[in-house]
Design a protein around this motif. Structure first.
Motif, PDB file in Angstrom:
ATOM      1  N   CYS A  59       0.825  -1.213   0.000  1.00  0.00           N
ATOM      2  CA  CYS A  59       0.000   0.000   0.000  1.00  0.00           C
ATOM      3  C   CYS A  59       0.854   1.256   0.000  1.00  0.00           C
ATOM      4  O   CYS A  59       1.896   1.331   0.674  1.00  0.00           O
ATOM      5  CB  CYS A  59      -0.898   0.043   1.242  1.00  0.00           C
ATOM      6  N   ALA A  60       0.376   2.273  -0.709  1.00  0.00           N
ATOM      7  CA  ALA A  60       0.971   3.604  -0.647  1.00  0.00           C
ATOM      8  C   ALA A  60       0.219   4.440   0.388  1.00  0.00           C
ATOM      9  O   ALA A  60      -0.857   4.063   0.866  1.00  0.00           O
ATOM     10  CB  ALA A  60       0.901   4.270  -2.021  1.00  0.00           C
ATOM     11  N   ARG A  61       0.786   5.591   0.727  1.00  0.00           N
ATOM     12  CA  ARG A  61       0.112   6.496   1.655  1.00  0.00           C
ATOM     13  C   ARG A  61      -1.248   6.889   1.079  1.00  0.00           C
ATOM     14  O   ARG A  61      -1.386   7.128  -0.121  1.00  0.00           O
ATOM     15  CB  ARG A  61       0.951   7.747   1.899  1.00  0.00           C
ATOM     16  N   GLY A  62      -2.248   6.926   1.947  1.00  0.00           N
ATOM     17  CA  GLY A  62      -3.590   7.281   1.516  1.00  0.00           C
ATOM     18  C   GLY A  62      -4.401   6.099   1.024  1.00  0.00           C
ATOM     19  O   GLY A  62      -5.580   6.271   0.695  1.00  0.00           O
ATOM     20  N   GLU A  63      -3.779   4.923   0.969  1.00  0.00           N
ATOM     21  CA  GLU A  63      -4.514   3.719   0.594  1.00  0.00           C
ATOM     22  C   GLU A  63      -4.966   2.978   1.849  1.00  0.00           C
ATOM     23  O   GLU A  63      -4.626   3.354   2.970  1.00  0.00           O
ATOM     24  CB  GLU A  63      -3.666   2.847  -0.332  1.00  0.00           C
ATOM     25  N   GLU A  64      -5.733   1.927   1.657  1.00  0.00           N
ATOM     26  CA  GLU A  64      -6.473   1.352   2.773  1.00  0.00           C
ATOM     27  C   GLU A  64      -6.377  -0.171   2.807  1.00  0.00           C
ATOM     28  O   GLU A  64      -6.306  -0.824   1.761  1.00  0.00           O
ATOM     29  CB  GLU A  64      -7.945   1.770   2.638  1.00  0.00           C
ATOM     30  N   VAL A  65      -6.409  -0.697   4.033  1.00  0.00           N
ATOM     31  CA  VAL A  65      -6.429  -2.131   4.279  1.00  0.00           C
ATOM     32  C   VAL A  65      -7.741  -2.498   4.966  1.00  0.00           C
ATOM     33  O   VAL A  65      -8.114  -1.877   5.970  1.00  0.00           O
ATOM     34  CB  VAL A  65      -5.257  -2.556   5.177  1.00  0.00           C
ATOM     35  N   ILE A  66      -8.433  -3.496   4.454  1.00  0.00           N
ATOM     36  CA  ILE A  66      -9.597  -4.066   5.135  1.00  0.00           C
ATOM     37  C   ILE A  66      -9.110  -5.211   6.005  1.00  0.00           C
ATOM     38  O   ILE A  66      -8.353  -6.086   5.547  1.00  0.00           O
ATOM     39  CB  ILE A  66     -10.638  -4.570   4.124  1.00  0.00           C
TER      40      ILE A  66
ATOM     41  N   ASP B  14     -14.311   4.581  -6.528  1.00  0.00           N
ATOM     42  CA  ASP B  14     -13.258   5.474  -7.041  1.00  0.00           C
ATOM     43  C   ASP B  14     -13.744   6.909  -6.869  1.00  0.00           C
ATOM     44  O   ASP B  14     -14.360   7.497  -7.754  1.00  0.00           O
ATOM     45  CB  ASP B  14     -12.977   5.154  -8.507  1.00  0.00           C
ATOM     46  N   ASP B  15     -13.482   7.461  -5.707  1.00  0.00           N
ATOM     47  CA  ASP B  15     -14.012   8.751  -5.307  1.00  0.00           C
ATOM     48  C   ASP B  15     -12.917   9.492  -4.545  1.00  0.00           C
ATOM     49  O   ASP B  15     -12.350   8.940  -3.593  1.00  0.00           O
ATOM     50  CB  ASP B  15     -15.242   8.529  -4.408  1.00  0.00           C
ATOM     51  N   PRO B  16     -12.599  10.720  -4.906  1.00  0.00           N
ATOM     52  CA  PRO B  16     -11.512  11.438  -4.221  1.00  0.00           C
ATOM     53  C   PRO B  16     -11.790  11.703  -2.744  1.00  0.00           C
ATOM     54  O   PRO B  16     -10.876  12.062  -1.999  1.00  0.00           O
ATOM     55  CB  PRO B  16     -11.401  12.752  -5.004  1.00  0.00           C
ATOM     56  N   HIS B  17     -13.041  11.528  -2.318  1.00  0.00           N
ATOM     57  CA  HIS B  17     -13.345  11.678  -0.901  1.00  0.00           C
ATOM     58  C   HIS B  17     -12.925  10.450  -0.088  1.00  0.00           C
ATOM     59  O   HIS B  17     -12.940  10.490   1.144  1.00  0.00           O
ATOM     60  CB  HIS B  17     -14.855  11.890  -0.702  1.00  0.00           C
ATOM     61  N   MET B  18     -12.601   9.357  -0.756  1.00  0.00           N
ATOM     62  CA  MET B  18     -12.361   8.074  -0.105  1.00  0.00           C
ATOM     63  C   MET B  18     -10.913   7.615  -0.310  1.00  0.00           C
ATOM     64  O   MET B  18     -10.287   7.940  -1.322  1.00  0.00           O
ATOM     65  CB  MET B  18     -13.288   6.994  -0.694  1.00  0.00           C
ATOM     66  N   PRO B  19     -10.396   6.842   0.634  1.00  0.00           N
ATOM     67  CA  PRO B  19      -9.102   6.201   0.387  1.00  0.00           C
ATOM     68  C   PRO B  19      -9.251   5.123  -0.687  1.00  0.00           C
ATOM     69  O   PRO B  19     -10.352   4.629  -0.939  1.00  0.00           O
ATOM     70  CB  PRO B  19      -8.739   5.587   1.740  1.00  0.00           C
ATOM     71  N   ILE B  20      -8.152   4.766  -1.298  1.00  0.00           N
ATOM     72  CA  ILE B  20      -8.148   3.676  -2.270  1.00  0.00           C
ATOM     73  C   ILE B  20      -7.981   2.363  -1.511  1.00  0.00           C
ATOM     74  O   ILE B  20      -6.999   2.161  -0.798  1.00  0.00           O
ATOM     75  CB  ILE B  20      -6.998   3.844  -3.282  1.00  0.00           C
ATOM     76  N   THR B  21      -8.955   1.485  -1.627  1.00  0.00           N
ATOM     77  CA  THR B  21      -8.863   0.186  -0.961  1.00  0.00           C
ATOM     78  C   THR B  21      -7.906  -0.691  -1.756  1.00  0.00           C
ATOM     79  O   THR B  21      -8.122  -0.966  -2.938  1.00  0.00           O
ATOM     80  CB  THR B  21     -10.243  -0.485  -0.865  1.00  0.00           C
ATOM     81  N   ARG B  22      -6.825  -1.131  -1.086  1.00  0.00           N
ATOM     82  CA  ARG B  22      -5.753  -1.822  -1.797  1.00  0.00           C
ATOM     83  C   ARG B  22      -5.526  -3.253  -1.326  1.00  0.00           C
ATOM     84  O   ARG B  22      -5.113  -4.114  -2.109  1.00  0.00           O
ATOM     85  CB  ARG B  22      -4.445  -1.032  -1.623  1.00  0.00           C
ATOM     86  N   LEU B  23      -5.791  -3.541  -0.045  1.00  0.00           N
ATOM     87  CA  LEU B  23      -5.351  -4.812   0.533  1.00  0.00           C
ATOM     88  C   LEU B  23      -6.405  -5.357   1.488  1.00  0.00           C
ATOM     89  O   LEU B  23      -7.058  -4.602   2.213  1.00  0.00           O
ATOM     90  CB  LEU B  23      -4.036  -4.591   1.295  1.00  0.00           C
ATOM     91  N   LEU B  24      -6.540  -6.681   1.498  1.00  0.00           N
ATOM     92  CA  LEU B  24      -7.310  -7.408   2.499  1.00  0.00           C
ATOM     93  C   LEU B  24      -6.310  -8.168   3.360  1.00  0.00           C
ATOM     94  O   LEU B  24      -5.471  -8.905   2.849  1.00  0.00           O
ATOM     95  CB  LEU B  24      -8.276  -8.386   1.824  1.00  0.00           C
ATOM     96  N   SER B  25      -6.390  -7.980   4.682  1.00  0.00           N
ATOM     97  CA  SER B  25      -5.481  -8.667   5.597  1.00  0.00           C
ATOM     98  C   SER B  25      -6.285  -9.553   6.539  1.00  0.00           C
ATOM     99  O   SER B  25      -7.143  -9.073   7.280  1.00  0.00           O
ATOM    100  CB  SER B  25      -4.659  -7.659   6.407  1.00  0.00           C
ATOM    101  N   LEU B  26      -5.998 -10.850   6.513  1.00  0.00           N
ATOM    102  CA  LEU B  26      -6.690 -11.830   7.346  1.00  0.00           C
ATOM    103  C   LEU B  26      -5.730 -12.398   8.390  1.00  0.00           C
ATOM    104  O   LEU B  26      -4.554 -12.022   8.440  1.00  0.00           O
ATOM    105  CB  LEU B  26      -7.279 -12.940   6.472  1.00  0.00           C
TER     106      LEU B  26
END
Length: 347
Positions: A85-92, A138-150
């Motif tokens: 992930c890059a900065r501003g991206e997101e992990v579920i 894909d919305d500039p108000h939201m982080p980019i979801t990049r990764l799922l971590s289990l």
């Protein structure tokens, strides 16, 4: 760890059984001998042969292209997330999972990565529908979801491959990479009775801790595709995690992989025995090497203090106490624990 348990209101007692965590294991004589004779080099230069062998061995056993030796499971998970992930991206991830609850939000604080926590099912799995719903548009108000971590195991529960596979597929369908916190990876493999690589096959990257049930003193290995591990190596250096003659530690890990994986079922069996002894006295949840015990009215300070007088070391009172069985828990230690709890509860 001191040889004696210190008590605020009673005498000290030799520690016969430490059930606080499987992180308290100590290298045995054979592991120390392997460490003493380890061939070493400078790992930052890539020329420590024992570290290289550890990384290659674990990557091959789990069917991955490459591995990277790190100092801890927290560092391994953190470097793994940074590599995806890059900065501003997101992990579920799961709300009670380690990377969200017990790693000081390092991914967010230091890495600029958002963590989107989901509730988990009783078996520790994530609901595929919840994963799909959590992926951002894909919305500039939201982080980019990049990764799922289990996570597997979770609170000792070995999540079945089918349940993990459904969650992973939901992530893949949304275009996500998938990471596994496998702090107790081989406990899960033992409980699921699956091939070592079968669990890893579901994931892009897997973090394997060597200092818990496997009994090594230090270290985790992150395995995955070569390009991700190359990025992880750079992140490890940036975080100050480069080591020099680390082959001494890698030798302990290799010894653990050779000798301590096949015996994990013994820990699971001892945990089941201890759980049976606890059941008359309260609510007991047991899976693999972990037990969660809640007596009526909850655990109070009196219980761990009483157990310490019997040479049994427990975590402090929190209402529910976690007891973790590991390779240093002997049958004699287990008997001491059963004797102590029966004398406390009057059984």
């Amino acid at each position: 760890m001191n040889q004696y348990a210190s008590l605020p209101d009673g005498p000290t007692a030799p520690i016969l059984c430490d059930l606080r965590s499987d992180t308290v294991t100590r290298p045995d004589a054979a592991m120390r001998a392997a460490m003493a004779k380890a061939e070493v080099g400078d790992d930052v230069f890539g020329d420590d042969p024992t570290v290289n062998r550890l990384e290659t061995t674990l990557a091959e056993r789990l069917g991955k292209a490459a591995g990277l030796f790190l100092t801890s499971g927290t560092q391994s998970n953190f470097v793994g997330l940074l590599s995806h992930c890059a900065r501003g991206e997101e992990v579920i991830t799961g709300r009670p999972y380690h990377i969200y609850k017990y790693e000081a939000k390092g991914a967010s604080v230091l890495g600029g990565i958002g963590l989107e926590p989901l509730d988990v099912a009783a078996d520790g799995a994530l609901d595929p529908a919840h994963i799909t719903a959590a992926v951002k548009d894909d919305d500039p108000h939201m982080p980019i979801t990049r990764l799922l971590s289990l996570e597997n195991t979770h609170n000792g529960i070995a999540i079945p491959l089918t349940r993990l596979g459904d969650a992973v597929q939901a992530g893949r369908d949304a275009g996500l990479a998938v990471h596994l916190d496998g702090a107790r990876y081989f406990n899960a493999v033992a409980a699921l009775n699956c091939a070592e690589a079968a669990l890893a096959d579901l994931f892009d990257t897997v973090s394997i801790c060597l200092s818990k049930g496997l009994g090594a003193p230090v270290g985790s290995v992150l395995v995955g595709p070569q390009d991700v591990i190359d990025r992880a190596r750079r992140w490890r250096k940036m975080l100050g995690g480069g080591t020099r003659q680390a082959g001494i530690l890698a030798a302990a890990a290799l010894h653990a992989l050779d000798h301590n994986v096949s015996r994990l079922a013994e820990d699971h069996a001892r945990a089941a025995t201890l759980a049976d002894a606890l059941r008359p006295y309260g609510d007991v949840q047991q899976a693999t090497n972990m037990i969660f015990f809640t007596p009526p009215g909850g655990v109070t300070d009196a219980f761990p203090q009483h157990m310490a007088r019997h040479g049994v070391h427990l975590t402090g009172a929190t209402g529910t106490t976690r007891l973790v069985v590991h390779k240093d828990v002997t049958d004699d230690g287990l008997n001491a624990a059963v004797t102590g709890l029966r004398s406390f509860f009057g059984g």
